[in-house]
Design an enzyme around this catalytic site. Structure first.
Site, PDB file in Angstrom:
ATOM      1  N   ARG A 117      55.584  65.647  62.523  1.00  0.00           N
ATOM      2  CA  ARG A 117      56.878  65.637  63.207  1.00  0.00           C
ATOM      3  C   ARG A 117      57.124  66.967  63.914  1.00  0.00           C
ATOM      4  O   ARG A 117      56.744  68.019  63.424  1.00  0.00           O
ATOM      5  CB  ARG A 117      58.003  65.406  62.185  1.00  0.00           C
ATOM      6  CG  ARG A 117      58.053  64.017  61.609  1.00  0.00           C
ATOM      7  CD  ARG A 117      58.818  63.949  60.307  1.00  0.00           C
ATOM      8  NE  ARG A 117      59.981  64.807  60.259  1.00  0.00           N
ATOM      9  CZ  ARG A 117      61.223  64.441  60.618  1.00  0.00           C
ATOM     10  NH1 ARG A 117      61.433  63.227  61.063  1.00  0.00           N
ATOM     11  NH2 ARG A 117      62.221  65.274  60.515  1.00  0.00           N
ATOM     12  N   ASN A 155      65.364  65.194  67.760  1.00  0.00           N
ATOM     13  CA  ASN A 155      65.603  64.538  66.478  1.00  0.00           C
ATOM     14  C   ASN A 155      65.406  65.535  65.345  1.00  0.00           C
ATOM     15  O   ASN A 155      64.337  66.144  65.224  1.00  0.00           O
ATOM     16  CB  ASN A 155      64.635  63.372  66.278  1.00  0.00           C
ATOM     17  CG  ASN A 155      64.919  62.588  65.018  1.00  0.00           C
ATOM     18  OD1 ASN A 155      65.952  61.937  64.899  1.00  0.00           O
ATOM     19  ND2 ASN A 155      64.005  62.641  64.064  1.00  0.00           N
ATOM     20  N   GLU A 156      66.443  65.728  64.534  1.00  0.00           N
ATOM     21  CA  GLU A 156      66.373  66.587  63.355  1.00  0.00           C
ATOM     22  C   GLU A 156      65.677  67.913  63.668  1.00  0.00           C
ATOM     23  O   GLU A 156      64.681  68.299  63.032  1.00  0.00           O
ATOM     24  CB  GLU A 156      65.676  65.865  62.195  1.00  0.00           C
ATOM     25  CG  GLU A 156      66.466  64.680  61.683  1.00  0.00           C
ATOM     26  CD  GLU A 156      65.871  64.041  60.436  1.00  0.00           C
ATOM     27  OE1 GLU A 156      66.627  63.380  59.695  1.00  0.00           O
ATOM     28  OE2 GLU A 156      64.654  64.202  60.206  1.00  0.00           O
ATOM     29  N   GLU A 314      72.047  58.917  60.517  1.00  0.00           N
ATOM     30  CA  GLU A 314      71.009  58.267  59.719  1.00  0.00           C
ATOM     31  C   GLU A 314      71.375  58.330  58.241  1.00  0.00           C
ATOM     32  O   GLU A 314      71.877  59.334  57.756  1.00  0.00           O
ATOM     33  CB  GLU A 314      69.648  58.981  59.865  1.00  0.00           C
ATOM     34  CG  GLU A 314      68.946  58.853  61.180  1.00  0.00           C
ATOM     35  CD  GLU A 314      67.585  59.536  61.125  1.00  0.00           C
ATOM     36  OE1 GLU A 314      67.028  59.711  60.009  1.00  0.00           O
ATOM     37  OE2 GLU A 314      67.074  59.917  62.193  1.00  0.00           O
ATOM     38  N   GLU A 362      55.957  56.247  58.019  1.00  0.00           N
ATOM     39  CA  GLU A 362      57.183  55.817  57.362  1.00  0.00           C
ATOM     40  C   GLU A 362      57.228  54.300  57.172  1.00  0.00           C
ATOM     41  O   GLU A 362      58.304  53.706  57.138  1.00  0.00           O
ATOM     42  CB  GLU A 362      58.394  56.303  58.163  1.00  0.00           C
ATOM     43  CG  GLU A 362      58.501  57.830  58.185  1.00  0.00           C
ATOM     44  CD  GLU A 362      59.738  58.338  58.885  1.00  0.00           C
ATOM     45  OE1 GLU A 362      60.650  58.822  58.185  1.00  0.00           O
ATOM     46  OE2 GLU A 362      59.814  58.248  60.129  1.00  0.00           O
ATOM     47  N   PHE A 364      56.899  52.519  54.617  1.00  0.00           N
ATOM     48  CA  PHE A 364      57.583  52.057  53.416  1.00  0.00           C
ATOM     49  C   PHE A 364      58.992  52.632  53.283  1.00  0.00           C
ATOM     50  O   PHE A 364      59.566  52.643  52.187  1.00  0.00           O
ATOM     51  CB  PHE A 364      56.740  52.367  52.175  1.00  0.00           C
ATOM     52  CG  PHE A 364      55.483  51.546  52.111  1.00  0.00           C
ATOM     53  CD1 PHE A 364      55.553  50.182  51.898  1.00  0.00           C
ATOM     54  CD2 PHE A 364      54.246  52.133  52.308  1.00  0.00           C
ATOM     55  CE1 PHE A 364      54.399  49.412  51.857  1.00  0.00           C
ATOM     56  CE2 PHE A 364      53.092  51.383  52.273  1.00  0.00           C
ATOM     57  CZ  PHE A 364      53.163  50.012  52.050  1.00  0.00           C
TER      58      PHE A 364
END
Length: 670
Positions: A117, A155-156, A314, A362, A364
């Protein structure tokens, strides 16, 4: 159904409801199923395009907008508003292949590999140029579409690139230091570089705190500050492009605000957000996850302008994928979490993500549509929550009443406390703050978790827990609060160092010593497993101090042990009627609850059963009271008005089933 952002100050007509939507992961026939299920669930807002850069700009300067045009049109057709993300969180493979130098570098000088990320250095001019190009292209193409109602930058930010130690970052850090200090002599004085012979003669000799081993804490703190500022500068650069094309659309990015110090300094970023937004996930090991939800909301509300509503960008419908053991949420927990965020001031509830991924890191992570599809408890709860949020539409724009209790929280203080060599290197700043918050939360107090530069007018009690780094301005504001008649409670390890991370001399807690009328001559941290007891029966662990009283009343003393008979908790009365309490000991939660109860008159909701949380929001005409039953037992509470989720009158007694939420609307605003 059509509208534009200009119709309303908030991006949606009612409370916002939706998720990150990643249609690029699915065939187009799934898209039709998605919008059907979205309408059925009451979704009115999706975050689109967060990780789409490489699918839109398929090669350097070569764009393929076909799939994006199609999905934007489909969402518009079905009346679903779009929070359009700039896709700069995920640089495309062609960019990383051409410019591997943009990848972040860890403190041991290992460069990141592609595939994680936020794989980019915030100081990289190469990344910045490419990022702003895709941002402008996106804004030009979609910024004036009717259903694009908000911009979501990256994002973040900081979630994978919060600190980069590369040579480009080092040069940017030196430039930041020149702006902050002006001369290298001023920097040497601020950092105390005479220790270990680390005096600098030129800014060019300064490096980030690379490698292992003990580092100058002032250097580490300034590098943390610099890193936050670099990420903010990137956000502002993207924001400037977006505002130049669509000046009327709100721009935000999603924070990650919880109990621990943030990777970047979000409270100092908040004024740059048109709408303040947050991502929040509970921990599988947390024994009281509902309190973590509350603390996060209390921080978010306090960092908005005039306590305006904020957006939950989120959270999860059930299990996440990134913890050692990912606990699924219990029945009703997702709805309780969601409505607790609304009760704490959120005007929207979004999830990561809409449809659970088949592939990728991601795969799961839970979603609004699980792998098993719509015939699932999770998706049925998603539809139930959508109905609840539609029923709560009148709550939109209302605000929490002014809190009686303020708790100071500062990321810089947390960075300073938890990095470097300390008397107890196992203390968590977040845990210290959370323990104090837990005490007042148990009493159903409205709590503002405040940045230290906040206006303190109107609070009755101000708690200063573990504010290790305290500048003179903060110390003066805290003193002024007490002198105006308020009750200040200072916890251990507060006021120890100044803004440069240098120890305040003359006895701890230096910044608050005169206000409290006491001073500590030596810290006495406890070893693992050791406990202490006070003469009033309270107990705790981790921390004690050898305290001297100059001008204060002793409330409790240590009972037994090497500090037996010495003061542990003191109180000093001011001529104005204010009060300054010092807690030198690491009290456990039961003791903190008892102390909190002694500091404030009972709240209106304090008599409710333990485990029932009450939250209030108001506008000029009405009050909305959220009753959240976190227990496994049905309870009854006193209330009058109209229950909004079931649309039923409440004539004096409200029945609150185990694990459920009720919201009562009454006709008194404020």
């Amino acid at each position: 159904m059509t509208w534009s952002h200009g119709d309303n100050a908030w991006p949606t007509r009612g409370l916002s409801y939706g998720a990150d939507y990643n249609p690029e992961q699915w065939d187009t026939e799934v898209w039709e199923e998605d919008v059907r299920l979205m309408r059925q669930a009451g979704v009115n807002l999706v975050s689109l395009g967060v990780f789409s850069w490489g699918l839109v700009e398929v090669a350097d300067g070569e764009f393929d907008w076909g799939w994006m045009d199609e999905i934007v049109g489909l969402l518009e057709e079905h009346g679903i508003a779009i929070d359009l993300a700039t896709p700069t969180a995920a640089p495309p493979a062609w960019l990383l292949a051409a410019h591997p130098e943009i990848l972040p570098v860890e403190r041991d000088m290992r460069q990141h590999w592609p595939g994680a990320r936020l794989g980019w250095c915030p100081s990289s001019p190469v990344f910045r140029d490419h990022a702003l190009r895709i941002v402008r292209a996106l804004a030009d193409r979609y910024g004036h579409r009717e259903h694009v109602v908000m911009w979501h930058v990256s994002n973040e930010l900081g979630g994978g690139n919060g600190r980069c130690y590369c040579d480009t970052s080092a040069a940017a850090f030196r430039a930041w230091l020149r702006r902050r200090y002006g001369t290298v002599d001023t920097l040497n004085e601020a950092w105390g570089t005479a220790f270990w012979g680390h005096t600098y003669r030129d800014f060019g000799h300064i490096l980030p705190p690379r490698g292992d081993g003990a580092k100058n804490p002032s250097l580490v703190l300034d590098f943390d500050r610099f890193s936050s500022d670099e990420l903010l500068a990137h956000y502002l650069a993207e924001r400037e492009v977006l505002k130049s094309v669509t000046p009327g659309l709100p721009v935000t990015t999603n924070f990650m605000v919880g109990a621990e110090p943030d990777v970047v300094d979000y409270p100092r970023w908040a004024r740059h957000m048109d709408i303040v937004a947050n991502d929040h996930y509970t921990r599988s090991t947390d024994p009281v996850p509902e309190q973590d939800v509350a603390l996060s909301g209390d921080r978010m509300r306090a960092m908005t302008t005039e306590r305006r509503p904020w957006l939950l960008m989120e959270h999860s419908t059930s299990a996440v994928n990134w913890q050692p053991r990912n606990r699924a949420k219990t029945p009703g927990e997702m709805i309780r979490n969601s409505l607790s965020h609304v009760g704490h001031g959120a005007d929207g509830v979004l999830f990561f993500q809409w449809r659970a991924s088949r592939a990728g890191a991601e795969q799961f992570h839970s979603a609004m549509v699980p792998h098993a599809g719509e015939d699932t408890e999770v998706h049925r709860d998603v539809r139930t929550l959508g109905g609840h949020l539609r029923s709560l539409a009148p709550v939109l724009g209302s605000r929490a009443p002014r809190a009686r209790v303020g708790i100071l929280f500062d990321d810089e203080a947390g960075w300073a406390l938890t990095k470097g060599i300390k008397p107890n290197n196992h203390l968590s700043y977040g845990r210290i703050v959370r323990d104090w918050h837990h005490a007042f939360w148990r009493l159903n107090e409205t709590i503002d978790v405040l940045p230290p530069w906040s206006d303190l007018t109107g609070y009755e009690v101000l708690v200063v827990p573990g504010l290790f780094l305290t500048d003179d301005g903060t110390a003066a504001r805290v003193r002024g609060f007490a002198e105006a008649g308020g009750t200040v409670v200072v916890g251990f390890l507060s006021g120890i160092v100044d803004e440069n991370d240098q120890v305040r001399l003359g006895g701890y807690p230096g910044a608050f010593r005169d206000l409290l009328g006491v001073w500590c001559e030596e810290f006495r941290p406890l070893q693992e497993g050791e406990r202490f007891t006070l003469d009033n029966g309270w107990s705790g662990t981790d921390w004690t101090e050898l305290l001297r009283v100059r001008d204060a009343e002793v409330i409790a003393r240590y009972a037994g042990g090497p500090l037996g008979g010495h003061p542990a908790i003191t109180s000093r009365s001011l001529e104005s009627g204010g009060r300054a309490v010092y807690v030198s000991a690491g009290l456990d939660r039961d003791a903190l609850l008892a102390l909190a109860r002694s500091l404030t008159p009972p709240a209106a909701a304090a008599s409710l059963p333990d485990g029932v949380e009450v939250l209030v929001r108001r506008n000029d005409e009405e009050t909305f009271t959220f009753y959240i039953n976190h227990t496994g037992e049905d309870v009854a509470v006193a209330a009058r008005g109209r229950e909004m989720l079931r649309d039923e009158p409440v004539g004096g007694t409200l029945h609150l089933p185990a694990g459920e939420v009720r919201v009562v609307r009454s006709g008194t605003g404020g």
